[in-house]
Design an enzyme around this catalytic site. Structure first.
Site, PDB file in Angstrom:
ATOM      1  CB  SER A 127      19.291  34.012  55.338  1.00 21.23           C
ATOM      2  OG  SER A 127      18.284  34.303  54.377  1.00 21.23           O
ATOM      3  CG  HIS A 148      21.452  33.535  59.349  1.00 16.98           C
ATOM      4  ND1 HIS A 148      21.900  32.410  58.704  1.00 16.98           N
ATOM      5  CD2 HIS A 148      20.127  33.655  59.026  1.00 16.98           C
ATOM      6  CE1 HIS A 148      20.907  31.874  58.022  1.00 16.98           C
ATOM      7  NE2 HIS A 148      19.822  32.605  58.218  1.00 16.98           N
ATOM      8  CD  GLU A 160      25.232  30.690  59.535  1.00 15.97           C
ATOM      9  OE1 GLU A 160      25.815  29.726  59.009  1.00 15.97           O
ATOM     10  OE2 GLU A 160      24.472  31.457  58.906  1.00 15.97           O
ATOM     11  CG  ASN A 198      21.550  29.130  53.970  1.00 14.35           C
ATOM     12  OD1 ASN A 198      20.950  28.069  54.129  1.00 14.35           O
ATOM     13  ND2 ASN A 198      21.046  30.280  54.361  1.00 14.35           N
TER      14      ASN A 198
END
Length: 505
Positions: A127, A148, A160, A198
């Protein structure tokens, strides 16, 4: 149809390396999709323990009638813990979910290359690390992708699919097709710090923490405003207490450092102090809030009942808050109309206007009370107000009463630029526009990721269209003028978007 279009065949072996919470969750997802699954962990006995834990979770699903006993038994028949990497030789896909340490991941994949076939797809669940860097030491880096998953993997739909600089297009396509076949929602993204979620989510936390540092309001009030006015499922203070302050702060710091200390991604000093104090949230019993047994949650500041004004005057239009006018009339409060301006006027002349990134104190014309942005003023349960020093107590009470007459709880906060929801949403929109312009992901995948990955009430790009790019740009410009560090400077992508909208008028 090519192999990349189909993804991994259902009969193909999926190997999961690393048997913590995430590794177990990914293994459970692959099992549910019908694959034979091999579990490996470098720590002796951990793979067998993980298999037992997965069996227990499947058993609970049977007890809740979400899975049949026959399907559970079939899944467990396909699950096998193994003690040596060599036992993964038949795998068609290997997903790594070990510790977030670049050297460890590189060493693992280097060893795997001598075990698996040349056709085996390799994936890292990182991540925070660069997929490109993980693959950089490999003999065949083109077959390594990022997958991810979000925790808990069996429940969270988003994955992802990250294409590193050396990742073959066919490998990324095959990974995407595999994840889709597993019933997940895959989104494609480039290998950039934070990927999609993120990266774009940073302002949701950072702006609330900054508002707290500016003493706009306490954590409980800021959470309530973002939930009940902004439409977010959880506020950033309660959410980071759930995630773990150390985990959330580490992600923020990682993205900030990877982007060469870009001021837009600057971490929060207040959060850093929480981590230094060991107040990591629910897992330690204290974070922003006290989670010890018997501790009560602080209530948000909510104004006492006040009388609404006898009437209001609408000057011009309220932009994104124009829907308030109909609500005021439905509440039985007369509204007169004047052609020029962008505010409501109370009977004593006090201006009531949507925050635009300036403060109420900055208004040169009159005593002013700013109100915050809402996702939908009709359904919003709470609205935040911020008075200027020139606004009298009587004027503030009248403004409070106006929103209470619309059925809203009211929180009065300190007069800070952009208030709470407006500055947060403006930054989210800007981050999303910038990410698309930089090739991080497509507009569709950006909005899909933020809605399915972190449960935003609306994709940030869709939110930007609803607000208007000019309003977002101008709000950020005003914030930048108030805080000229570069944090709030609108991106070139947003500036271009606003200019395009202006040409259409």
């Amino acid at each position: 149809m090519t192999a990349s279009d189909r993804g991994i065949d259902r009969a193909g072996v999926v190997a999961v390396i690393g048997t913590g919470t995430m590794g177990q969750g990914i293994a459970q997802v692959a099992l549910a999709a019908g694959h034979p699954v091999r579990l490996y962990d470098a720590a002796p006995g951990r793979a067998s323990q993980a298999a037992d834990a997965i069996a227990a979770r499947l058993g609970r699903l049977v007890a809740k009638e979400r899975l049949t006993a026959a399907d559970r038994d079939a899944a467990l028949g396909r699950l096998a813990p193994v003690a040596d990497l060599a036992d993964l030789a038949e795998a068609e896909l290997v997903v790594e979910a070990i510790l977030e340490e670049l050297g460890a991941k590189q060493q693992l994949f280097t060893a795997l290359e001598s075990v698996v076939s040349d056709g085996c797809l390799l994936a890292t669940n990182t991540s925070s690390l660069s997929v490109t860097a993980v693959a950089g030491v490999l003999r065949r880096p083109g077959r390594l992708v990022g997958l991810h998953f979000f925790n808990p993997a069996p429940l969270m739909p988003l994955v992802e699919v990250v294409r590193g600089a050396a990742t073959d297009a066919a490998a990324a396509d095959r990974a995407h097709a595999t994840v889709a076949a597993w019933g997940k929602t895959p989104v494609r993204c480039a290998d950039t710090p934070g990927f999609i979620v993120n990266r774009i989510a940073r302002p949701f936390y950072a702006e609330a923490f900054r508002a707290y540092e500016e003493r706009a309001a306490g954590p409980a009030t800021l959470d309530a405003v973002l939930r009940e006015s902004g439409g977010f499922r959880m506020g950033p203070f309660e959410l980071t207490d759930l995630i773990g302050q150390d985990v959330n702060e580490a992600v923020t710091r990682s993205v900030w450092e990877a982007l060469f200390h870009d001021p837009k991604f600057t971490p929060s000093l207040a959060q850093r102090q929480l981590v230094a104090a060991g107040r990591l949230g629910r897992k330690t019993g204290h974070g922003w809030f006290d989670h010890s047994e018997g501790a009560g949650r602080p209530a948000p500041h909510t104004a006492e009942p006040c009388e609404p004004p006898a009437k209001v005057a609408l000057h011009g239009d309220l932009g994104p808050a124009q829907g308030l006018v109909g609500l005021i009339e439905e509440a039985g409060i007369p509204v007169t109309r004047e052609p020029v301006g962008g505010h409501l006027a109370l009977p004593d002349g006090t201006r009531l206007s949507l925050t635009d990134g300036t403060t109420a104190t900055d208004d040169p014309f009159a005593a002013t009370v700013r109100f915050d942005l809402a996702l939908d003023y009709r359904t919003a349960a709470r609205v935040a107000l911020a008075p200027s020093p020139a606004a009298t107590e009587e004027s503030l009470r009248s403004a409070i009463g106006l929103f209470q007459a619309l059925g809203k709880a009211v929180s009065v906060v300190q007069d800070v630029p952009g208030m709470v929801v407006a500055r947060t949403v403006a930054m989210l929109v800007d981050f999303a526009e910038d990410a698309v312009a930089r090739g991080v992901a497509s507009p569709e995948d950006v909005d899909m990721a933020m809605v399915t990955g972190v449960n935003y009430p609306r994709g940030p790009l869709a939110w930007g269209r609803a607000l208007g790019a000019r309003w977002v740009r101008d709000t950020l410009r005003n914030l930048h003028q108030a805080c000229p560090t570069g944090r709030y400077a609108p991106s070139q992508a947003l500036i271009r978007r606003a200019a395009a909208d202006e040409r259409l008028l």
